[in-house]
Scaffold this motif. Structure first.
Motif, short mmCIF file in Angstrom:
data_model
loop_
_atom_site.label_atom_id
_atom_site.label_comp_id
_atom_site.label_asym_id
_atom_site.label_seq_id
_atom_site.Cartn_x
_atom_site.Cartn_y
_atom_site.Cartn_z
N GLY A 113 30.84 28.63 57.50
CA GLY A 113 30.62 29.01 58.89
C GLY A 113 31.82 28.71 59.78
N VAL A 114 32.54 27.64 59.49
CA VAL A 114 33.73 27.29 60.27
C VAL A 114 34.90 28.19 59.90
CG1 VAL A 114 35.45 25.48 60.67
CG2 VAL A 114 33.03 24.89 60.61
N THR A 115 35.02 28.53 58.63
CA THR A 115 36.16 29.30 58.15
C THR A 115 36.16 30.73 58.66
OG1 THR A 115 36.21 27.94 56.14
CG2 THR A 115 37.41 30.02 56.08
N LEU A 116 34.99 31.35 58.76
CA LEU A 116 34.91 32.76 59.13
C LEU A 116 35.59 33.05 60.47
CD1 LEU A 116 33.99 35.58 58.45
CD2 LEU A 116 31.75 35.05 59.42
N PRO A 117 35.28 32.33 61.57
CA PRO A 117 35.98 32.64 62.83
C PRO A 117 37.48 32.36 62.77
CG PRO A 117 34.60 30.67 63.05
CD PRO A 117 34.24 31.31 61.76
N VAL A 118 37.88 31.34 62.01
CA VAL A 118 39.31 31.04 61.88
C VAL A 118 40.04 32.21 61.22
CG1 VAL A 118 41.02 29.52 60.82
CG2 VAL A 118 38.96 28.54 61.83
N VAL A 119 39.45 32.74 60.15
CA VAL A 119 40.06 33.88 59.46
C VAL A 119 40.07 35.12 60.36
CG1 VAL A 119 39.83 35.45 57.48
CG2 VAL A 119 39.45 33.00 57.18
N LEU A 120 38.99 35.34 61.08
CA LEU A 120 38.93 36.50 61.99
C LEU A 120 39.98 36.41 63.08
CD1 LEU A 120 35.05 36.89 62.37
CD2 LEU A 120 36.60 38.45 61.17
N LEU A 121 40.22 35.21 63.60
CA LEU A 121 41.21 35.03 64.66
C LEU A 121 42.63 35.32 64.19
CD1 LEU A 121 39.93 31.79 66.47
CD2 LEU A 121 40.11 34.08 67.47
N ASN A 122 42.87 35.19 62.90
CA ASN A 122 44.22 35.34 62.37
C ASN A 122 44.45 36.67 61.67
OD1 ASN A 122 45.79 32.64 62.74
ND2 ASN A 122 43.72 32.03 62.16
N ARG A 123 43.69 37.66 62.05
CA ARG A 123 43.80 38.97 61.40
C ARG A 123 45.23 39.52 61.46
NH1 ARG A 123 43.38 44.46 62.79
NH2 ARG A 123 42.30 45.73 61.21
N LYS A 124 45.93 39.30 62.58
CA LYS A 124 47.26 39.88 62.76
C LYS A 124 48.29 39.31 61.77
CE LYS A 124 48.70 36.52 66.26
NZ LYS A 124 49.23 36.35 67.64
N HIS A 125 48.01 38.12 61.23
CA HIS A 125 48.97 37.50 60.31
C HIS A 125 48.88 38.07 58.90
CE1 HIS A 125 50.21 34.53 63.23
NE2 HIS A 125 48.95 34.21 63.44
N PHE A 126 47.82 38.80 58.63
CA PHE A 126 47.62 39.34 57.28
C PHE A 126 47.62 40.86 57.36
CE2 PHE A 126 45.31 35.30 57.72
CZ PHE A 126 46.07 34.53 56.85
N ALA A 127 48.82 41.40 57.50
CA ALA A 127 48.96 42.84 57.74
C ALA A 127 49.66 43.57 56.60
CB ALA A 127 49.73 43.07 59.04
N ARG A 128 50.06 42.85 55.56
CA ARG A 128 50.77 43.50 54.45
C ARG A 128 49.80 44.35 53.63
NH1 ARG A 128 53.90 39.88 50.55
NH2 ARG A 128 54.45 41.94 49.78
N GLU A 129 50.24 45.58 53.38
CA GLU A 129 49.45 46.46 52.53
C GLU A 129 49.77 46.17 51.06
OE1 GLU A 129 47.12 48.32 53.65
OE2 GLU A 129 47.58 47.98 55.76
N VAL A 130 48.81 46.44 50.21
CA VAL A 130 49.03 46.25 48.77
C VAL A 130 49.95 47.35 48.28
CG1 VAL A 130 47.96 46.11 46.51
CG2 VAL A 130 46.78 45.18 48.50
N ASP A 131 51.17 46.98 47.97
CA ASP A 131 52.17 47.94 47.50
C ASP A 131 52.42 47.70 46.02
OD1 ASP A 131 54.09 49.86 47.37
OD2 ASP A 131 55.69 48.66 48.29
N LEU A 132 51.69 48.42 45.20
CA LEU A 132 51.76 48.22 43.76
C LEU A 132 52.95 48.94 43.16
CD1 LEU A 132 47.98 48.63 42.83
CD2 LEU A 132 49.25 46.51 43.19
N THR A 133 53.67 48.24 42.30
CA THR A 133 54.78 48.86 41.59
C THR A 133 54.24 49.66 40.40
OG1 THR A 133 55.07 46.96 40.12
CG2 THR A 133 56.25 46.91 42.22
#
Length: 391
Positions: A113-133
């Motif tokens: 319950g504590v982790t979910l809002p923390v992860v939601l607040l940091n959405r902008k930090h996880f913007a890399r798309e999966v670029d598979l070779t």
């Protein structure tokens, strides 16, 4: 950051906090799942949850925990897909904790319950798309293809196997234990054709696993090489937040690093590859690039930086770095050191908030001492923080 009248340190709600909390949830999910498999439920909800459900979520809880570990590793690489999977899995881990109906599950529910809002607040930090070779795609296709080949083939030849192969699940089980070289012996080929097919399943699955293993090890080796060469990889850069940028390397850099050590996260940017390797070997975070280049500062997340420190022996280069940093982040605090006194105002016009001339300060203290001032040494001590207190 203020929230509900309380001051909250950004470190506790930043990208690293998201990764740490996610990893804690993963560990708790695995631990509680295993604990609840081997012990009888004893929580207040035990009478409301059917026993079959309690046993099922015990097994699936451990499985979800391992999936959360994978998500945490993905967050460390700044992947948006990992952020999405984490947001989806956190409610699942909380629900599994409740359905396990055990007192051991309470920490899992609370931390989820504590982790979910923390992860939601940091959405902008996880913007890399999966670029598979191409190699990564080949590994995925080979693994999936090997499993499909073994499962479909075993089911098609089910009458030629000794044991119980009645469903696709049975066929999948045989393919898995054969490809992993475990071979429990509950299902085995009974005809020549089935034996040849079993050999092909074994060879194909082992080869697919070898390809996948190489794909997994390659990024780790590349990361070690990047560190040895004094370079930051994209995953490290994506996680920078509320840090200090030290632009360039000069005579004042070492004292600056000593003062910053343990007080704040910082990144050194220098074009000197030999110096970068030396700093990296000492445990410092280094980016080998031009500190006055816009692309470099954007990669180093100057827009999220707490401050910028510029202190090399080249005032002209420092002024250009200050100007670039100020254009990219008008709000960041920029502190600079001027080698020559006449360049102090020029650096301020370039965008520095504070410019200090070490030579001028040293000369001033020496003259004061020569003229009989008794507190010049005390002033120097305060500047150097030798008394361990702030001046």
């Amino acid at each position: 950051m203020a929230l509900g009248g309380l001051q909250i340190d950004r470190e506790w709600i930043g990208a690293r906090a998201s990764i740490l909390f996610t990893l804690v949830v993963a560990i708790l999910s695995v631990a509680t799942g295993i604990a609840n498999i081997s012990t009888a439920p004893s929580g207040p909800l035990v009478q409301y949850v059917p026993e079959l459900v309690q046993q099922t979520v015990g097994f699936t809880g451990a499985l979800t925990g391992f999936m959360m570990i994978a998500s945490a590793l993905g967050l460390r690489s700044g992947l948006r897909a990992a952020w999405t999977s984490t947001v989806v899995l956190l409610p699942v881990t909380a629900a599994q904790g409740l359905l396990q109906a055990s007192i051991y599950s309470y920490p899992l529910v609370a931390v989820s319950g504590v982790t979910l809002p923390v992860v939601l607040l940091n959405r902008k930090h996880f913007a890399r798309e999966v670029d598979l070779t191409a190699t990564q795609l080949a590994a995925i296709v080979s693994l999936v293809g090997a499993q499909v080949y073994g499962t479909v083939g075993t089911y098609a030849l089910r009458d030629e196997f000794s044991g119980s192969v009645r469903t696709l699940t049975d066929a999948f089980w045989y393919t898995t234990v054969t490809g992993s070289t475990v071979g429990y012996g509950d299902i085995y080929p009974a005809t020549q054709r089935a034996r040849l097919f079993g050999v092909s399943v074994l060879i194909i699955n082992v080869a697919a696993f070898a390809v996948a293993l190489g794909v997994l090890l390659t990024p780790a080796i590349e990361a070690r090489l990047s560190k040895a060469l004094g370079k930051m990889n994209e995953s490290q850069l994506e996680l920078l937040d509320d840090h200090i940028l030290v632009l360039g390397y000069g005579e004042l850099t070492e004292p600056i690093l000593e003062e910053l050590g343990g007080k704040a996260e910082f990144v050194i940017i220098t074009t000197d590859s030999d110096r970068a390797r030396s700093l990296s070997d000492r445990g410092f975070t280094v980016l080998t690039a031009d500190p006055a280049d816009e692309d470099t500062l954007e990669r180093a997340k100057v827009d999220l930086a707490r401050a910028v420190v510029v202190a090399t022996n080249e005032d002209a280069q420092d002024a250009l770095a200050i100007l670039t940093a100020r254009q990219l982040n008008p709000e960041v605090r920029i502190v600079a050191a001027a080698t020559h006194r006449e360049n102090v105002n020029k650096m301020k016009r370039a965008g520095a908030d504070t410019v200090i001339s070490p030579a001028t300060i040293g000369g001033h203290l020496l003259v004061e001492s020569a003229l009989g001032s008794e507190d010049s040494e005390e002033k120097a001590d305060r500047i150097m923080h030798e008394d361990g207190e702030n001046p």
